[in-house]
Each structure stands twice: as C-alpha cells, then as structure tokens.
Design an enzyme around this catalytic site. Structure first.
Site, mmCIF file in Angstrom:
data_model
loop_
_atom_site.group_PDB
_atom_site.id
_atom_site.type_symbol
_atom_site.label_atom_id
_atom_site.label_comp_id
_atom_site.label_asym_id
_atom_site.label_seq_id
_atom_site.Cartn_x
_atom_site.Cartn_y
_atom_site.Cartn_z
ATOM 1 N N LEU A 145 -22.911 -31.098 20.266
ATOM 2 C CA LEU A 145 -21.898 -32.450 21.509
ATOM 3 C C LEU A 145 -22.765 -32.242 22.500
ATOM 4 O O LEU A 145 -24.227 -31.187 22.874
ATOM 5 C CB LEU A 145 -20.845 -30.950 20.896
ATOM 6 C CG LEU A 145 -19.952 -30.679 20.212
ATOM 7 C CD1 LEU A 145 -19.658 -29.877 20.305
ATOM 8 C CD2 LEU A 145 -19.005 -32.317 20.555
ATOM 9 N N GLU A 173 -13.157 -24.723 24.693
ATOM 10 C CA GLU A 173 -12.818 -25.272 23.978
ATOM 11 C C GLU A 173 -12.657 -25.627 22.540
ATOM 12 O O GLU A 173 -12.212 -25.997 21.510
ATOM 13 C CB GLU A 173 -13.143 -26.394 24.396
ATOM 14 C CG GLU A 173 -13.078 -27.884 24.335
ATOM 15 C CD GLU A 173 -12.428 -28.779 22.687
ATOM 16 O OE1 GLU A 173 -11.526 -29.510 22.534
ATOM 17 O OE2 GLU A 173 -13.879 -28.879 22.825
#
Length: 199
Positions: free
Chosen positions: A32, A39
C-alpha cells in the site's frame, strides 16, 4: 434442462473492497502506498463482520495480493481465505483454499458443505480479481475508500459503470463524513448495484 444438480451453488453476496487514491491507484511495488491505520481497521472490521456467531466470510485474494498483505493481519476473525493462482501447487500458509480461477473459487465456497456457514464473499484484489468479480452476477456492492491525495501507484482498481453501481449517501456501518489519518483525508463509500441488473 437441469437435472439433479447434487451440489448446486447457493447464492452468496459477492462484494469488492478497496482503497483508491485520486487516479484509482491501489498499490505500488506490492505494498500500500499510504499509511492509514484507521482506514485499514475499517477494512478489517468490514470483512470480518458477520450477522451471527459461527458464520464465516470468505476473502478471495490474487496470489500477489496475498503475499503483499501485512504480516500481522492474520488470523482474522470469522474469515476463510482463498488464494487464486495457476502456479502454486500447495495452499499458502494461513490460507484455507487454493483455486486456479475466480469461478472455481466461487464454486468451492458456495456449495455444500461450506455454503451453510459462508455469509459474504469479499474480493480484496488485485486488479484481475476485481475485474472478474465486477462481472459476476452475484456482485451487489463495491466498498471503495477514496483517499483524497495523489500517490505513485503501479496497480489500479478497474473502471466500473457508475450508472450500474450507484453511490449510496448513507450505508450501515460506513462513516458518511470525511475521515483523516496521518494528515491524509479519505471518504468511505459504498456503490450498490441496481437491483434490476441482478440476476
């Protein structure tokens, strides 16, 4: 004419979940590109939520996506993991099933004996798996977190029909206001497939 299908698939909701930045990027170099713990916790809570004890959700992963997940993510409550690969010969550690393609994964988890305990099938990436899921007749929801910033990405969430999948103003267990983490703003959204197109 269908005759006596002993293992007829039991329809399960197929739902995609992803976080995307401004150009629909979802990853870079197998990771990521952002660090948003709140989140990620929202993602974990969503994919592991079941309606009652004893039920399970299935998470379908592409091979590269599986091997790029955070090491401390598993075990995850109420979850069974299917890894898709045409090259692996053994089920990866911490996974439960290995399938060659998306359709065989859906068949595996929607037929007896698994069908009785499976509640939702979650699609967690990568791009090809998302593409296959968007075309599947059981696909009804797309959970998409819009990260309100630009990041350099080499993997992207596929385009999908925003007329067929309509964004919901409010949705259960999804925050409707803009969130912020590490100075980066993001908004959690759900796109619902129009019922008339579900078959």
């Amino acid at each position: 004419m269908e005759v006596n299908q002993p293992n007829k698939a039991e329809r399960k909701p197929v739902r995609l979940i992803a976080a995307v930045c401004k150009d629909m990027g979802i990853g870079k170099d197998g990771k990521l590109p952002w660090n948003l713990p709140s989140e990620f916790q929202y993602f974990l809570n969503t994919v592991s939520r079941v309606s009652r004890p004893g039920r399970k959700n299935v998470m379908i992963w592409g091979k590269l996506c599986w091997y790029s997940k955070p090491e401390d993510m598993l075990p995850l409550a109420n979850s069974l993991h299917v890894v898709l690969s045409t090259t692996l010969s053994a089920i990866p550690d911490n996974a439960h099933f290995l399938c060659r393609d998306f359709e065989s994964a859906i068949r595996t988890v929607s037929q007896p004996p698994l069908a009785d305990q499976v509640e939702t099938i979650w699609i967690v990436g990568g791009t090809r798996v998302y593409e296959d899921a968007l075309k599947h007749p059981w696909c009804d929801l797309v959970y998409l977190t819009h990260i309100m910033a630009e990041f350099d990405c080499d993997v992207f969430f596929p385009e999908f029909d925003r007329e067929l999948f309509k964004v919901q103003e409010r949705f259960p267990d999804v925050p409707s206001e803009i969130q912020e983490d590490n100075g980066i703003k993001y908004k959690c959204q759900v796109f619902k497939k129009l019922i008339g197109d579900l078959v």
